[in-house]
Design an enzyme around this catalytic site. Structure first.
Site, PDB file in Angstrom:
ATOM      1  N   GLU A 162      -9.874  -0.865   4.556  1.00  0.00           N
ATOM      2  CA  GLU A 162     -10.512  -0.284   5.735  1.00  0.00           C
ATOM      3  C   GLU A 162     -11.836  -1.001   6.028  1.00  0.00           C
ATOM      4  O   GLU A 162     -12.391  -1.685   5.144  1.00  0.00           O
ATOM      5  CB  GLU A 162     -10.779   1.208   5.480  1.00  0.00           C
ATOM      6  CG  GLU A 162      -9.519   2.034   5.201  1.00  0.00           C
ATOM      7  CD  GLU A 162      -8.734   2.395   6.457  1.00  0.00           C
ATOM      8  OE1 GLU A 162      -8.495   1.518   7.307  1.00  0.00           O
ATOM      9  OE2 GLU A 162      -8.343   3.571   6.578  1.00  0.00           O
TER      10      GLU A 162
ATOM     11  N   ASP B 183       0.827  -1.208   0.000  1.00  0.00           N
ATOM     12  CA  ASP B 183       0.000   0.000   0.000  1.00  0.00           C
ATOM     13  C   ASP B 183       0.863   1.261   0.000  1.00  0.00           C
ATOM     14  O   ASP B 183       2.089   1.183   0.117  1.00  0.00           O
ATOM     15  CB  ASP B 183      -0.963   0.004   1.204  1.00  0.00           C
ATOM     16  CG  ASP B 183      -0.243  -0.193   2.543  1.00  0.00           C
ATOM     17  OD1 ASP B 183       1.002  -0.180   2.574  1.00  0.00           O
ATOM     18  OD2 ASP B 183      -0.939  -0.357   3.554  1.00  0.00           O
TER      19      ASP B 183
ATOM     20  N   ASN C 221      -7.942  -0.236  13.689  1.00  0.00           N
ATOM     21  CA  ASN C 221      -9.341  -0.400  13.267  1.00  0.00           C
ATOM     22  C   ASN C 221      -9.559  -1.740  12.553  1.00  0.00           C
ATOM     23  O   ASN C 221     -10.600  -1.949  11.943  1.00  0.00           O
ATOM     24  CB  ASN C 221      -9.754   0.758  12.340  1.00  0.00           C
ATOM     25  CG  ASN C 221      -8.971   0.762  11.036  1.00  0.00           C
ATOM     26  OD1 ASN C 221      -8.031  -0.004  10.860  1.00  0.00           O
ATOM     27  ND2 ASN C 221      -9.352   1.625  10.109  1.00  0.00           N
TER      28      ASN C 221
ATOM     29  N   HIS D 268      -7.770  -2.877   9.972  1.00  0.00           N
ATOM     30  CA  HIS D 268      -7.440  -2.914   8.542  1.00  0.00           C
ATOM     31  C   HIS D 268      -6.223  -3.793   8.249  1.00  0.00           C
ATOM     32  O   HIS D 268      -5.396  -4.040   9.120  1.00  0.00           O
ATOM     33  CB  HIS D 268      -7.275  -1.504   7.949  1.00  0.00           C
ATOM     34  CG  HIS D 268      -6.061  -0.755   8.376  1.00  0.00           C
ATOM     35  ND1 HIS D 268      -5.956   0.618   8.260  1.00  0.00           N
ATOM     36  CD2 HIS D 268      -4.872  -1.155   8.912  1.00  0.00           C
ATOM     37  CE1 HIS D 268      -4.772   1.007   8.684  1.00  0.00           C
ATOM     38  NE2 HIS D 268      -4.105  -0.044   9.081  1.00  0.00           N
TER      39      HIS D 268
HETATM   40  P1  PGA Z   1       1.836  -0.609  12.803  1.00  0.00           P
HETATM   41  O1  PGA Z   1       0.729  -0.503  11.670  1.00  0.00           O
HETATM   42  O2  PGA Z   1       2.666  -1.815  12.474  1.00  0.00           O
HETATM   43  O3  PGA Z   1       2.610   0.658  12.704  1.00  0.00           O
HETATM   44  O4  PGA Z   1       1.110  -0.784  14.114  1.00  0.00           O
HETATM   45  C1  PGA Z   1      -0.086  -1.600  11.411  1.00  0.00           C
HETATM   46  C2  PGA Z   1      -1.114  -1.280  10.349  1.00  0.00           C
HETATM   47  O5  PGA Z   1      -1.702  -0.196  10.358  1.00  0.00           O
HETATM   48  O6  PGA Z   1      -1.341  -2.150   9.503  1.00  0.00           O
END
Ligand code: PGA
Length: 248
Positions: A143, A67, A136, A138
């Protein structure tokens, strides 16, 4: 789906690194999709260490971007491009022709999605996908509420993702859209590792693993994947109520 719980982030990262190294050792032309974020940072530094120590050859691998933040330059430290270049591509001397990342500055983002879908298909699909889980729920920028049958797409980011995402940037940054592989890519990958560490992920991990499988919590779809492994440290696993998993 298998769930593995490790005593801490170091142990988790060392096992996750072992999975990546093992894949490339077995299949030197593997197609890898490696998420960015705080969770896998240590994993990648261990991959670099182990690859160097064991002389594992990454020159035939393909790297697919999961992404990117739309409108953010690859030169911005908060971009996924920058993260991957800094933590993986530069230290492993990955050649540009091995790397396929979304150009999130493109004026034709739909075209970027089509291009990425074609690259994944032409390479015969993704062999190993390593993803994190957002606060959340995702995966990538899939999302809550995302369609389950989508490949790459552009998405309006959740309020939570825009806020949490600030942690990657030096300055307050306007984050509105993301470009991401879809849940279909996750489901079609040969193997998926979902990593989470820290107590702040405990509740979302519990929901993903113990509540219904629903795109309202995209990470829950990992349970539909026969060859998936959820790798947690003890704090991230601390809200799980079913005791079928054992700590390592
Ligand atoms: P993080 O992000 O590893 O910085 O906690 C995880 C994500 O949003 O997929």
């Amino acid at each position: 789906m298998e769930v593995s719980i490790y005593k801490d982030h170091d142990t988790l990262s060392s096992h996750a690194a072992g999975e990546i190294i093992g894949m490339v050792a077995r299949k030197p032309d593997a197609v890898l999709c490696l998420a960015t974020g705080d969770t896998p940072r240590l994993t990648y530094s261990l991959v670099v260490q182990q690859a160097t120590a064991r002389k594992v050859d990454f020159t035939r691998c393909t790297f697919i971007g999961l992404d990117e933040w739309v409108g953010i330059s690859p030169e911005n430290e908060g971009s996924c491009h920058y993260f991957l270049r800094h933590h993986i591509f530069a230290p492993l001397q990955i050649a540009p022709h091995q790397i396929h990342l979304f150009n999130a500055l493109s004026g034709d983002l739909a075209g970027e999605c089509g291009l990425m879908n074609r690259v994944v298909k032409q390479r015969g699909g993704i062999d190993l996908m390593l993803v994190g889980i957002g606060m959340n729920g995702h995966i990538g920028f899939n999302e809550p509420g995302v369609a389950p049958d989508q490949y790459a797409h552009v998405v309006t980011l959740d309020e939570g993702t825009r806020t949490v995402g600030q942690k990657y940037f030096r300055e307050q940054t306007v984050l509105t859209e993301g470009i991401t592989l879809g849940l279909k890519h996750v489901l079609e990958a040969e193997k998926v590792l979902l990593l989470a560490n820290g107590v702040k992920k405990a509740e979302v991990v519990r929901r993903a693993l113990e509540e219904e499988v629903t795109t309202a919590l995209p990470a829950s779809i990992i349970r539909k994947h026969a060859n998936s492994r959820v790798m947690l440290d003890e704090p991230a696993a601390s809200a799980l109520t079913r005791g079928e998993t054992k700590s390592r």
